[in-house]
Scaffold this active site. Structure first.
Site, PDB file in Angstrom:
ATOM      1  N   LYS A 233    -104.110   0.860 -50.379  1.00  0.00           N
ATOM      2  CA  LYS A 233    -103.949   1.943 -49.424  1.00  0.00           C
ATOM      3  C   LYS A 233    -103.611   1.346 -48.063  1.00  0.00           C
ATOM      4  O   LYS A 233    -103.975   0.190 -47.858  1.00  0.00           O
ATOM      5  CB  LYS A 233    -105.192   2.813 -49.311  1.00  0.00           C
TER       6      LYS A 233
ATOM      7  N   TYR B 247    -109.753   6.580 -44.597  1.00  0.00           N
ATOM      8  CA  TYR B 247    -110.997   6.769 -45.370  1.00  0.00           C
ATOM      9  C   TYR B 247    -111.646   8.108 -45.009  1.00  0.00           C
ATOM     10  O   TYR B 247    -112.164   8.814 -45.867  1.00  0.00           O
ATOM     11  CB  TYR B 247    -111.980   5.624 -45.107  1.00  0.00           C
TER      12      TYR B 247
HETATM   13  P1  NAD Z   1    -104.405  -9.984 -44.706  1.00  0.00           P
HETATM   14  O1  NAD Z   1    -103.614 -10.048 -43.454  1.00  0.00           O
HETATM   15  O2  NAD Z   1    -105.689 -10.736 -44.765  1.00  0.00           O
HETATM   16  O3  NAD Z   1    -103.523 -10.465 -45.945  1.00  0.00           O
HETATM   17  C1  NAD Z   1    -102.166 -10.141 -46.080  1.00  0.00           C
HETATM   18  C2  NAD Z   1    -101.467 -11.178 -46.936  1.00  0.00           C
HETATM   19  O4  NAD Z   1    -100.073 -10.869 -46.970  1.00  0.00           O
HETATM   20  C3  NAD Z   1    -101.598 -12.609 -46.392  1.00  0.00           C
HETATM   21  O5  NAD Z   1    -101.857 -13.495 -47.446  1.00  0.00           O
HETATM   22  C4  NAD Z   1    -100.200 -12.877 -45.806  1.00  0.00           C
HETATM   23  O6  NAD Z   1     -99.851 -14.241 -45.867  1.00  0.00           O
HETATM   24  C5  NAD Z   1     -99.328 -12.053 -46.755  1.00  0.00           C
HETATM   25  N1  NAD Z   1     -98.012 -11.735 -46.212  1.00  0.00           N
HETATM   26  C6  NAD Z   1     -96.876 -11.765 -46.934  1.00  0.00           C
HETATM   27  N2  NAD Z   1     -95.823 -11.449 -46.178  1.00  0.00           N
HETATM   28  C7  NAD Z   1     -96.299 -11.218 -44.946  1.00  0.00           C
HETATM   29  C8  NAD Z   1     -95.676 -10.878 -43.724  1.00  0.00           C
HETATM   30  N3  NAD Z   1     -94.362 -10.651 -43.634  1.00  0.00           N
HETATM   31  N4  NAD Z   1     -96.476 -10.707 -42.656  1.00  0.00           N
HETATM   32  C9  NAD Z   1     -97.795 -10.876 -42.720  1.00  0.00           C
HETATM   33  N5  NAD Z   1     -98.448 -11.226 -43.874  1.00  0.00           N
HETATM   34  C10 NAD Z   1     -97.697 -11.405 -44.965  1.00  0.00           C
HETATM   35  O7  NAD Z   1    -104.634  -8.445 -45.010  1.00  0.00           O
HETATM   36  P2  NAD Z   1    -105.738  -7.784 -45.970  1.00  0.00           P
HETATM   37  O8  NAD Z   1    -106.902  -7.386 -45.143  1.00  0.00           O
HETATM   38  O9  NAD Z   1    -105.952  -8.630 -47.149  1.00  0.00           O
HETATM   39  O10 NAD Z   1    -104.999  -6.404 -46.361  1.00  0.00           O
HETATM   40  C11 NAD Z   1    -103.970  -6.367 -47.342  1.00  0.00           C
HETATM   41  C12 NAD Z   1    -103.807  -4.912 -47.832  1.00  0.00           C
HETATM   42  O11 NAD Z   1    -105.031  -4.484 -48.391  1.00  0.00           O
HETATM   43  C13 NAD Z   1    -103.468  -3.908 -46.744  1.00  0.00           C
HETATM   44  O12 NAD Z   1    -102.618  -2.929 -47.264  1.00  0.00           O
HETATM   45  C14 NAD Z   1    -104.813  -3.261 -46.404  1.00  0.00           C
HETATM   46  O13 NAD Z   1    -104.698  -1.923 -45.939  1.00  0.00           O
HETATM   47  C15 NAD Z   1    -105.484  -3.287 -47.754  1.00  0.00           C
HETATM   48  N6  NAD Z   1    -106.955  -3.353 -47.657  1.00  0.00           N
HETATM   49  C16 NAD Z   1    -107.667  -2.502 -48.448  1.00  0.00           C
HETATM   50  C17 NAD Z   1    -109.044  -2.553 -48.415  1.00  0.00           C
HETATM   51  C18 NAD Z   1    -109.820  -1.664 -49.342  1.00  0.00           C
HETATM   52  O14 NAD Z   1    -111.037  -1.561 -49.186  1.00  0.00           O
HETATM   53  N7  NAD Z   1    -109.187  -1.039 -50.303  1.00  0.00           N
HETATM   54  C19 NAD Z   1    -109.706  -3.441 -47.560  1.00  0.00           C
HETATM   55  C20 NAD Z   1    -108.949  -4.294 -46.783  1.00  0.00           C
HETATM   56  C21 NAD Z   1    -107.556  -4.248 -46.839  1.00  0.00           C
END
Ligand code: NAD
Length: 370
Positions: free
Chosen positions: A136, A219
């Site tokens: 999401k 949420y």
């Molecule tokens: P994050 O920034 O920690 O991780 C993102 C990943 O994408 C990194 O490994 C990064 O290297 C990679 N990536 C690839 N191409 C990229 C680019 N062009 N720019 C930046 N990063 C790039 O983020 P996260 O917190 O892991 O979130 C990832 C997804 O998960 C998001 O959509 C977020 O909304 C979702 N999320 C959901 C929950 C949940 O409870 N369901 C919780 C946190 C995050």
């Protein structure tokens, strides 16, 4: 198809068999895959969520296993592959991702990338013939959401959006209470606030698809939808952006929004990227109320119900929310069952989020779903 009955191609992809012959043409016979078959998942994006929550959750899954990793950082991918038993030949970088098509060990692609990349990788995964599980918010725009749904339908693969709280016992009980006669909820008040660090995709409007609204306000919005069992008919919203905080040059710090539902129920929601951690909702009906602390967190949820002046804490299991939703999707694929949060459900949230921003911009209520 994004949901619903399994197609011939889909069944074959999961190891199931559809019997042929004249009899089968009259009544299609679905023969489930062998007992113990666990769909293999490819995780795309090895960021915070994947490393801290999803990979450990897979170790607790009963019906799913990690089959491949997709990352731009080979050392990280290799270290994680070694730790979680993924063969090195099943590591892909983003350019080579489409080769997952030729990997029969991968049944599902899990998109865990910044929001602006969800649509691209969902479409590529569908074209590779893989089922898609997408984080999401589904995508920054409704246009992209529709493209994702169409791509999965065209490829005959399933699409599920990762709404982990739809399977969480406290939220399921809250939903029963809210919609039942006991509480008959008419007002939901939901808040999710947290401090975000500077310089990430979360404070980049294009990459995040907005600011706190699609990331954490979703949420509150989604809870208001499932607690009431209705879709909002109108929304009002305001945003706040401080002048002296460098994190908020591109996105707002805060958004307050009010959803009005057709029955007269309302939800008052707040999300904020510059305040201490608060994660809660309260729902109120004529004869009682319920409050959920740590409502949107991964752990430690606590629901207190008040009726006729008596308060009681609802004792329910604390589950691994990620393992539960991952296994549920695997099970739906294996058993040819529908699930609760297909692309259309994610699209509705993104439709509402677009309306929230329009209401904040115009200063006027925006009608929805009419
Ligand atoms: P994050 O920034 O920690 O991780 C993102 C990943 O994408 C990194 O490994 C990064 O290297 C990679 N990536 C690839 N191409 C990229 C680019 N062009 N720019 C930046 N990063 C790039 O983020 P996260 O917190 O892991 O979130 C990832 C997804 O998960 C998001 O959509 C977020 O909304 C979702 N999320 C959901 C929950 C949940 O409870 N369901 C919780 C946190 C995050």
């Amino acid at each position: 198809m994004s949901d619903g009955a399994v197609s011939r191609r889909e069944a074959l992809a999961t190891g199931a068999v559809l019997l042929g012959g004249a009899a089968a043409q009259r009544t299609p016979v679905y023969v489930p895959p062998p007992p113990g078959k666990k769909p293999g998942w490819a995780l795309v994006g090895l960021g915070k969520l994947t490393i801290e929550e999803l990979l450990p959750a897979f170790a607790r899954c009963e019906k799913s296993r990690v089959a491949a990793l997709v990352s731009g950082v080979p050392e990280k991918a290799k270290a994680l592959a070694a730790r979680y038993g993924v063969p090195e030949k099943h590591i892909y970088d983003y350019e080579a991702f489409d080769r997952v098509k030729d990997n029969p060990d991968v049944d599902v692609v899990y998109v865990v990338l910044p929001n602006s990349l969800h649509a691209e990788y969902t479409v590529r995964a569908a074209k590779a013939g893989k089922h898609v599980f997408c984080e999401k918010p589904m995508a920054p725009t409704t246009k992209e959401c529709r493209e994702m749904i169409a791509a999965c339908r065209a490829a005959n693969v399933r699409l599920m959006i990762a709404y982990r709280l739809h399977h969480e016992p406290h939220h399921l009980r809250a939903t029963d209470l809210a919609r039942g006669k006991e509480l008959g909820v008419q007002l939901v008040i939901a808040d999710l606030t947290q401090q975000v660090p500077p310089g990430t995709w979360r404070t980049d409007r294009k990459m995040g698809g907005g600011g706190p609204v699609p990331d954490i306000g979703i949420y509150c919005l989604n809870a208001a939808r499932y607690l009431t069992g209705e879709e909002p008919a109108a929304v009002r919203a305001t945003t706040f952006t401080p002048k002296d905080d460098l994190r908020f040059g591109d996105v707002e710090q805060r958004c307050l929004f009010t959803l009005s539902f057709p029955s007269g129920a309302q939800a008052n929601c707040s999300c904020d990227y510059g305040l201490d951690d608060v994660s809660q909702f309260t729902m109120i009906g004529p004869d009682g109320s319920a409050r959920m602390d740590n409502a949107f967190r991964y752990r430690g949820l606590k629901m207190t119900v008040t009726q006729r002046g008596v308060q009681r804490v609802t004792e329910l299991a604390q589950i691994d929310q990620f393992a539960a939703e991952i296994d549920l999707f695997s099970q739906c694929i294996l058993e040819n069952k529908p699930h609760k949060t297909p692309g259309e459900h994610g699209l509705q949230d993104v439709t509402d989020i677009e309306a929230i921003y329009e209401a904040a911009r115009s200063g006027r209520p925006v009608k929805l779903n009419s």
